[in-house]
Design an enzyme around this catalytic site. Structure first.
Site, PDB file in Angstrom:
ATOM      1  N   CYS A   1      19.363  18.377 -30.589  1.00 18.92           N
ATOM      2  CA  CYS A   1      18.727  19.118 -29.282  1.00 18.92           C
ATOM      3  C   CYS A   1      19.426  19.270 -28.215  1.00 18.92           C
ATOM      4  O   CYS A   1      19.364  20.011 -27.436  1.00 18.92           O
ATOM      5  CB  CYS A   1      17.192  18.487 -29.121  1.00 18.92           C
ATOM      6  SG  CYS A   1      16.192  18.424 -30.569  1.00 18.92           S
TER       7      CYS A   1
ATOM      8  N   HIS B   1      12.245  26.325 -28.319  1.00 24.05           N
ATOM      9  CA  HIS B   1      13.113  25.423 -28.418  1.00 24.05           C
ATOM     10  C   HIS B   1      13.973  25.372 -29.759  1.00 24.05           C
ATOM     11  O   HIS B   1      13.889  24.777 -30.621  1.00 24.05           O
ATOM     12  CB  HIS B   1      12.383  23.770 -28.515  1.00 24.05           C
ATOM     13  CG  HIS B   1      13.251  22.429 -28.848  1.00 24.05           C
ATOM     14  ND1 HIS B   1      14.619  22.774 -28.131  1.00 24.05           N
ATOM     15  CD2 HIS B   1      12.809  21.353 -29.348  1.00 24.05           C
ATOM     16  CE1 HIS B   1      15.072  21.538 -28.427  1.00 24.05           C
ATOM     17  NE2 HIS B   1      14.037  20.803 -29.086  1.00 24.05           N
TER      18      HIS B   1
ATOM     19  N   CYS C   1       2.845  20.983 -27.421  1.00 22.46           N
ATOM     20  CA  CYS C   1       4.194  20.672 -28.040  1.00 22.46           C
ATOM     21  C   CYS C   1       4.979  21.870 -28.406  1.00 22.46           C
ATOM     22  O   CYS C   1       4.340  23.171 -28.168  1.00 22.46           O
ATOM     23  CB  CYS C   1       3.776  20.379 -29.814  1.00 22.46           C
ATOM     24  SG  CYS C   1       2.625  18.800 -29.691  1.00 22.46           S
ATOM     25  N   SER C   2       6.037  22.106 -28.263  1.00 23.82           N
ATOM     26  CA  SER C   2       7.238  23.142 -28.248  1.00 23.82           C
ATOM     27  C   SER C   2       6.896  23.949 -29.800  1.00 23.82           C
ATOM     28  O   SER C   2       6.864  23.321 -30.913  1.00 23.82           O
ATOM     29  CB  SER C   2       8.561  22.566 -28.406  1.00 23.82           C
ATOM     30  OG  SER C   2       9.083  21.682 -29.212  1.00 23.82           O
TER      31      SER C   2
END
Length: 413
Positions: free
Chosen positions: A87, A357, A235-236
């Site tokens: 990430c 994301h 949450c993404s």
């Protein structure tokens, strides 16, 4: 050697699920946007760093991804380096671009990140995240998280019991950290909901965010359970996207107008270490290095984009970056200091939770957002008088912390 290094071009597309687009197409678009933003033609680029994590896994394009991307849009011959740092890949690409210019090896460098994660096979998408951990010791890592979680004195309501599957393994890692924080400092699930609700509000003002609907604290709490104390709204999401930045030397900038240039005051990359949950966090360590490099402190930061793959991620990083004392991230969020109009707005883009994301592009999307803020171009989510901004981007997980992390501090020229 360049004394100062600047960002002169930014590009991003809306993060979303794009069934009809591929990595190449999205990367081309943001590269063109960034070049236009910088007022440059492609032949001005002297080097490029391309961040991507899953293209090889999903479409079997390995090894020369950046060369494939750039050559197919006519950018050839320049050195291209492929970056894979989970990430943190996008911010690592920027760090390497900064290093290249700082060392005097090039005057104009592209940092580019693109990722396509959405897939008709949902479990393929969710399962891919496990490759951002130590695969050889995956079962051992799961057992470690389970054993650590047993030591927490946190009562899980029966109606909040997590489902058995259908989620990324990282949600379990964040849930473990959140439960530790709750047990250690008295943080509540409501604190996390306040953070998530704030980010949904910010995202409602961002036309490039994947999720653009506001949610109240109560709606966040009532959303589908993922892994206690996390609900889906904390949450993404899974999604696709691309972002880019063009970096240049002070020598190059002197030949041009600098009214929209952004000085990179600090660029720090580091790796995690073996530690227990009470040990010094990678974010605390790297933030100290970044502040020292920039010659500033946490209170000097006007706004920040923090790695919030879940609401707990933001809570934890507000503490690690020194915006509030360790253990007080929850109450700090309740003061609205991190909301637009507050003392130190965090994740004005909506953060990973709401902006989205797409792994290899996320770090550069953070840079895009703080770049807009420092230029005064963020529209209805503009932070008044923004002068210095910080972006923290973590990647992968080994043990109880990120495997990699980058922190950048930018300044309005």
């Amino acid at each position: 050697m360049s004394q100062d290094v600047y960002i002169i071009g930014l590009g991003m597309i809306r993060f979303n699920k794009y069934p009809d687009r591929d990595v190449r197409d999205m990367a081309h678009e943001v590269t063109r946007i960034a070049l236009a933003d910088a007022g440059l033609d492609a032949d001005a680029l002297e080097a490029a760093f391309f961040s991507n994590t899953f293209w090889g896994m999903f479409s079997n394009q390995h090894s020369i991804r950046g060369q494939v991307i750039l050559r197919s849009m006519g950018i050839q011959k320049i050195p291209v380096t492929n970056v894979e740092n989970a990430c943190a890949g996008g911010s690592t690409a920027l760090h390497l671009a900064w290093m290249t210019v700082k060392a005097g090896m090039a005057d104009v460098v592209l940092a580019l990140g693109a990722e396509k994660i959405s897939n008709p096979n949902k479990m393929l998408s969710l399962g891919a995240y496990a490759s951002c951990m130590d695969v050889g010791n995956f079962q051992k890592h799961l057992e470690m998280m389970q054993e650590i979680s047993k030591s927490f004195t946190v009562d899980i309501p029966p109606d909040q019991a997590p489902p058995g599957d259908g989620r990324s393994i990282f949600m379990d890692a964040y849930a473990m950290g959140a439960k530790w924080h709750m047990s250690r400092f008295g943080t509540t699930q409501r604190h996390l909901a306040v953070i998530a609700s704030k980010n949904h509000f910010h995202a409602s003002l961002n036309p490039l965010a994947q999720y653009q609907q506001p949610m109240s604290v109560e709606e966040v709490l009532a959303d589908k359970p993922v892994a206690y104390p996390l609900t889906r709204a904390m949450c993404s999401p899974v999604g696709d996207g691309a972002a880019a930045a063009i970096v240049c030397s002070d020598r190059f900038l002197r030949k041009r107008s600098s009214s929209r240039a952004l000085r990179i005051r600090a660029s720090v990359l580091g790796s995690g270490s073996d530690r227990n949950l009470d040990g010094e966090d990678i974010g605390e360590r790297l933030a100290r290095q970044a502040y020292e490099m920039a010659g500033v402190g946490p209170s000097d930061i006007s706004c920040a984009e923090l790695h919030d793959a879940t609401a707990y991620g933001e809570l934890h990083q507000t503490e690690a970056m020194g915006f509030c004392p360790i253990g007080e991230g929850g109450p700090y969020a309740e003061t609205f200091a991190t909301r637009l109009g507050g003392k130190q707005p965090v994740n004005t883009s909506g953060g990973l939770e709401c902006r989205g994301h797409p792994i290899g592009a996320s770090g550069l999307a953070q840079i895009y957002e703080i770049g807009l803020q420092l230029r005064g171009e963020a529209g209805s989510r503009q932070v008044e008088g923004a002068r210095l901004a910080l972006a923290e981007n973590g990647g992968g997980n080994i043990g109880v912390e990120e495997a990699a992390m980058c922190i950048h501090i930018l300044e309005r020229v």
